[in-house]
Design a protein around this motif. Structure first.
Motif, PDB file in Angstrom:
ATOM      1  N   THR A 193       0.926  -0.675   0.336  1.00  0.00           N
ATOM      2  CA  THR A 193       0.381  -0.376  -0.235  1.00  0.00           C
ATOM      3  C   THR A 193       1.206   1.459   0.043  1.00  0.00           C
ATOM      4  O   THR A 193       2.124   1.282   0.102  1.00  0.00           O
ATOM      5  CB  THR A 193      -0.680  -0.193   1.209  1.00  0.00           C
ATOM      6  OG1 THR A 193      -1.718   1.349   1.091  1.00  0.00           O
ATOM      7  CG2 THR A 193      -0.278   0.416   2.411  1.00  0.00           C
ATOM      8  N   GLU A 194       0.228   2.742  -0.443  1.00  0.00           N
ATOM      9  CA  GLU A 194       1.260   3.717  -0.730  1.00  0.00           C
ATOM     10  C   GLU A 194       0.765   4.471   0.582  1.00  0.00           C
ATOM     11  O   GLU A 194       1.134   5.058   1.261  1.00  0.00           O
ATOM     12  CB  GLU A 194       0.636   4.502  -1.126  1.00  0.00           C
ATOM     13  CG  GLU A 194       1.043   3.745  -2.748  1.00  0.00           C
ATOM     14  CD  GLU A 194       0.550   4.360  -4.352  1.00  0.00           C
ATOM     15  OE1 GLU A 194       1.072   4.403  -5.117  1.00  0.00           O
ATOM     16  OE2 GLU A 194      -0.141   5.475  -4.420  1.00  0.00           O
ATOM     17  N   THR A 222      -2.022   7.218  -5.264  1.00  0.00           N
ATOM     18  CA  THR A 222      -2.396   6.146  -6.476  1.00  0.00           C
ATOM     19  C   THR A 222      -4.103   5.947  -6.634  1.00  0.00           C
ATOM     20  O   THR A 222      -4.557   5.459  -5.428  1.00  0.00           O
ATOM     21  CB  THR A 222      -1.808   5.128  -7.497  1.00  0.00           C
ATOM     22  OG1 THR A 222      -0.263   5.568  -7.287  1.00  0.00           O
ATOM     23  CG2 THR A 222      -1.924   3.832  -8.160  1.00  0.00           C
ATOM     24  N   ARG A 233      -7.420   3.729  -6.056  1.00  0.00           N
ATOM     25  CA  ARG A 233      -7.072   2.424  -5.606  1.00  0.00           C
ATOM     26  C   ARG A 233      -7.531   1.115  -6.692  1.00  0.00           C
ATOM     27  O   ARG A 233      -6.814  -0.059  -6.812  1.00  0.00           O
ATOM     28  CB  ARG A 233      -8.182   1.876  -4.773  1.00  0.00           C
ATOM     29  CG  ARG A 233      -8.413   0.372  -4.177  1.00  0.00           C
ATOM     30  CD  ARG A 233     -10.158   0.679  -3.449  1.00  0.00           C
ATOM     31  NE  ARG A 233      -9.959  -0.584  -2.404  1.00  0.00           N
ATOM     32  CZ  ARG A 233     -10.751  -1.341  -2.499  1.00  0.00           C
ATOM     33  NH1 ARG A 233     -11.988  -0.114  -1.273  1.00  0.00           N
ATOM     34  NH2 ARG A 233     -11.001  -2.445  -1.483  1.00  0.00           N
ATOM     35  N   GLN A 249      -5.713   0.951  -9.284  1.00  0.00           N
ATOM     36  CA  GLN A 249      -4.339   1.095 -10.419  1.00  0.00           C
ATOM     37  C   GLN A 249      -3.283   0.321  -9.190  1.00  0.00           C
ATOM     38  O   GLN A 249      -1.901   0.043  -9.440  1.00  0.00           O
ATOM     39  CB  GLN A 249      -3.929   2.515 -10.629  1.00  0.00           C
ATOM     40  CG  GLN A 249      -4.695   3.189 -11.845  1.00  0.00           C
ATOM     41  CD  GLN A 249      -4.980   4.231 -12.380  1.00  0.00           C
ATOM     42  OE1 GLN A 249      -2.849   4.757 -11.892  1.00  0.00           O
ATOM     43  NE2 GLN A 249      -5.662   5.420 -12.326  1.00  0.00           N
ATOM     44  N   LEU A 250      -3.993  -0.109  -7.895  1.00  0.00           N
ATOM     45  CA  LEU A 250      -2.738  -0.991  -7.148  1.00  0.00           C
ATOM     46  C   LEU A 250      -3.116  -2.454  -7.671  1.00  0.00           C
ATOM     47  O   LEU A 250      -4.210  -2.137  -7.888  1.00  0.00           O
ATOM     48  CB  LEU A 250      -3.059   0.003  -6.247  1.00  0.00           C
ATOM     49  CG  LEU A 250      -3.646   0.912  -5.142  1.00  0.00           C
ATOM     50  CD1 LEU A 250      -3.467   1.145  -3.905  1.00  0.00           C
ATOM     51  CD2 LEU A 250      -1.635   1.753  -5.621  1.00  0.00           C
ATOM     52  N   ARG A 258      -3.230  -2.511   5.962  1.00  0.00           N
ATOM     53  CA  ARG A 258      -3.993  -3.294   4.315  1.00  0.00           C
ATOM     54  C   ARG A 258      -4.838  -4.690   4.983  1.00  0.00           C
ATOM     55  O   ARG A 258      -3.820  -5.152   5.655  1.00  0.00           O
ATOM     56  CB  ARG A 258      -2.475  -4.075   3.481  1.00  0.00           C
ATOM     57  CG  ARG A 258      -3.806  -4.076   2.322  1.00  0.00           C
ATOM     58  CD  ARG A 258      -2.727  -4.537   1.236  1.00  0.00           C
ATOM     59  NE  ARG A 258      -3.153  -5.524  -0.375  1.00  0.00           N
ATOM     60  CZ  ARG A 258      -3.503  -5.677  -1.144  1.00  0.00           C
ATOM     61  NH1 ARG A 258      -2.439  -4.768  -1.327  1.00  0.00           N
ATOM     62  NH2 ARG A 258      -4.064  -6.747  -1.598  1.00  0.00           N
ATOM     63  N   THR A 293       6.158  -2.310  -6.452  1.00  0.00           N
ATOM     64  CA  THR A 293       5.940  -1.235  -6.215  1.00  0.00           C
ATOM     65  C   THR A 293       4.216  -1.103  -5.431  1.00  0.00           C
ATOM     66  O   THR A 293       3.374  -2.388  -6.035  1.00  0.00           O
ATOM     67  CB  THR A 293       5.722   0.799  -6.885  1.00  0.00           C
ATOM     68  OG1 THR A 293       5.231   0.287  -7.121  1.00  0.00           O
ATOM     69  CG2 THR A 293       7.603   0.997  -6.550  1.00  0.00           C
ATOM     70  N   ALA A 294       3.697  -0.337  -4.669  1.00  0.00           N
ATOM     71  CA  ALA A 294       2.048  -1.168  -4.232  1.00  0.00           C
ATOM     72  C   ALA A 294       1.263  -0.531  -5.960  1.00  0.00           C
ATOM     73  O   ALA A 294       0.743  -1.211  -5.936  1.00  0.00           O
ATOM     74  CB  ALA A 294       1.542   0.195  -3.353  1.00  0.00           C
ATOM     75  N   ASP A 295       1.804   0.284  -7.018  1.00  0.00           N
ATOM     76  CA  ASP A 295       1.444   0.138  -8.028  1.00  0.00           C
ATOM     77  C   ASP A 295       1.946  -0.187  -8.886  1.00  0.00           C
ATOM     78  O   ASP A 295       1.720  -0.726 -10.402  1.00  0.00           O
ATOM     79  CB  ASP A 295       0.731   1.798  -8.835  1.00  0.00           C
ATOM     80  CG  ASP A 295       2.533   1.963  -8.405  1.00  0.00           C
ATOM     81  OD1 ASP A 295       3.156   1.781  -8.699  1.00  0.00           O
ATOM     82  OD2 ASP A 295       2.446   3.496 -10.182  1.00  0.00           O
ATOM     83  N   ARG A 341       2.635  -4.136 -13.742  1.00  0.00           N
ATOM     84  CA  ARG A 341       0.794  -4.634 -13.708  1.00  0.00           C
ATOM     85  C   ARG A 341       0.580  -4.452 -15.066  1.00  0.00           C
ATOM     86  O   ARG A 341      -0.961  -5.243 -15.691  1.00  0.00           O
ATOM     87  CB  ARG A 341       0.004  -3.346 -12.729  1.00  0.00           C
ATOM     88  CG  ARG A 341      -1.313  -3.258 -12.841  1.00  0.00           C
ATOM     89  CD  ARG A 341      -1.782  -1.716 -12.365  1.00  0.00           C
ATOM     90  NE  ARG A 341      -1.395  -1.193 -13.474  1.00  0.00           N
ATOM     91  CZ  ARG A 341      -1.534   0.394 -13.347  1.00  0.00           C
ATOM     92  NH1 ARG A 341      -0.990   0.916 -11.892  1.00  0.00           N
ATOM     93  NH2 ARG A 341      -0.608   1.789 -14.080  1.00  0.00           N
TER      94      ARG A 341
END
Length: 408
Positions: free
Chosen positions: A100-101, A119, A121, A123-124, A155, A344-346, A362
């Protein structure tokens, strides 16, 4: 060979292959040849050279020969996935995944005072996507996964994610880096789920100073989390402390004293530059300066032997239960033994903490790409990893994400 074509494309600064181009390459080359470089988990032999007969336009023959020599050199080591081995022979068996960011603290060294643009949600990475990528990396040789953030323990499905990761054959260690705010509450569920190791951030032993550095209250919750981890048998419990001149360098000896009767490894981290954290050279306290100060109090401080890929230089005061370590990213880098990759989270893959190049796993995953196509992109990104980061002065001028958006 696909790998050669991809290397040239990446040299041209193509961020990642489009699905259509990957499909064209797939039609031109038998992916099973490239899979011969993959992990021995699949029982496949690693070969030095696979000649597919595919000739890339304007491809330098000397570069191709050098590439083949590097593959042969890599294959003299223990078998390991070529997709996770870079051009300097470094084998990446340690993956850090940001869940998570978001964070419930606002640490001064981690994020700008005004916060960060999160970002959306959608797109995570979802839990399913995290597990898909983790499974792929583990199949290729990753043996350790560390969950980071933001703050990973906020999270809601973190316990479920750990439980699913624990099922991956070949994954030896699941770790988490946390600010400790929710740790005491969640640890009775996290440990049975499969959490093996814990790093807890704590930058001051003085409550008021703690609140100033992290811009929030919560000192006693963090201490409760540390004590809970000790109570539940984690040994060592690693405590991460970012040392900043004018903030907490006067607490070095107090932190070392904490290791006398507790199974702690206090890790002093050199202050590192990231977007928005107002880094400057004067605020950074070097490893050597910290070590000299500590040795004035404990002259018999002894250095411990560690694994080649360990980031920390580790020391122990004789007779103390715990130990201390130094993360010397700025004054004495350890790039030559780096075995870490970050997601990264995204969903972006970062091959270097201080590098600003990223590739979106992603987007490739959501395009419907196969595992082979994902591995080609991952392998290309890993192959482009530089020998070392650019150094203090250059890093401080480079554009990079705030630490909270990297998963640090």
């Amino acid at each position: 060979m696909v790998g050669c074509v991809l290397y040239r494309l990446m040299d041209s600064r193509v961020p990642y292959l489009t699905l259509n181009l990957r499909r064209i390459l797939t039609c031109s080359v038998n992916f099973e040849s490239q899979r011969l470089y993959s992990s021995v988990k699949h029982g496949e032999a690693q070969l030095g050279v696979v000649d597919s007969g595919f000739a890339a336009p304007n491809f330098d023959a000397s570069l191709k020969a050098k590439s083949n020599q590097e593959r042969l050199r890599h294959n003299t080591l223990l078998p390991f996935s070529a997709f996770l081995t870079d051009s300097f022979g470094r084998r990446h068996d340690y993956l850090r995944i940001s869940l998570t960011e978001k964070c419930n603290l606002r640490c001064q060294y981690c994020m700008p005072e005004e916060g960060v643009q999160l970002t959306p949600r959608g797109q995570l990475l979802t839990a399913s996507e995290i597990l898909t990528l983790a499974r792929l990396f583990v199949q290729e040789g990753v043996s350790k996964i560390r969950l980071t953030g933001g703050e990973p323990l906020i999270r809601p499905d973190v316990v479920d994610i750990i439980a699913e990761l624990k099922k991956l054959e070949g994954l030896k260690t699941i770790a988490v880096t946390t600010n400790g705010m929710n740790l005491a509450k969640l640890l009775p569920r996290l440990k049975p789920a499969g959490l093996d190791r814990i790093n807890i951030s704590l930058d001051s032993l003085v409550p008021a100073k703690f609140e100033f550095i992290v811009r929030r209250k919560g000192f006693h919750k963090v201490m409760e989390g540390i004590n809970k981890a000790i109570e539940m048998g984690y040994n060592p419990v690693k405590v991460n402390c970012v040392i900043m001149r004018g903030f907490n360098e006067d607490e070095l000896l107090d932190f070392v004293a904490q290791t006398e009767n507790k199974p702690l490894e206090v890790r002093f981290i050199e202050y590192m530059p990231f977007d928005g954290n107002k880094w400057n050279f004067k605020k950074m306290v070097s490893y050597q300066e910290m070590l000299d100060n500590i040795r004035q109090q404990w002259p018999d401080l002894e250095m411990l032997q560690t694994e080649h890929t360990e980031t920390a230089k580790t020391f122990k005061v004789p007779g103390f239960k715990g130990q201390i370590g130094f993360i010397t990213s700025m004054s004495d880098h350890f790039c030559g033994s780096c075995n870490r990759l970050r997601i990264t989270a995204d969903g972006n893959l970062k091959v270097c903490l201080f590098g600003n190049s990223e590739v979106s796993l992603r987007d490739i995953l959501r395009s419907g790409a196969s595992n082979e196509e994902l591995l080609q992109v991952i392998g290309t990104a890993v192959s482009r990893k530089k020998k070392q980061h650019a150094g203090m002065s250059s890093i401080s001028q480079m554009k990079n994400r705030p630490m909270i958006l990297i998963g640090g």
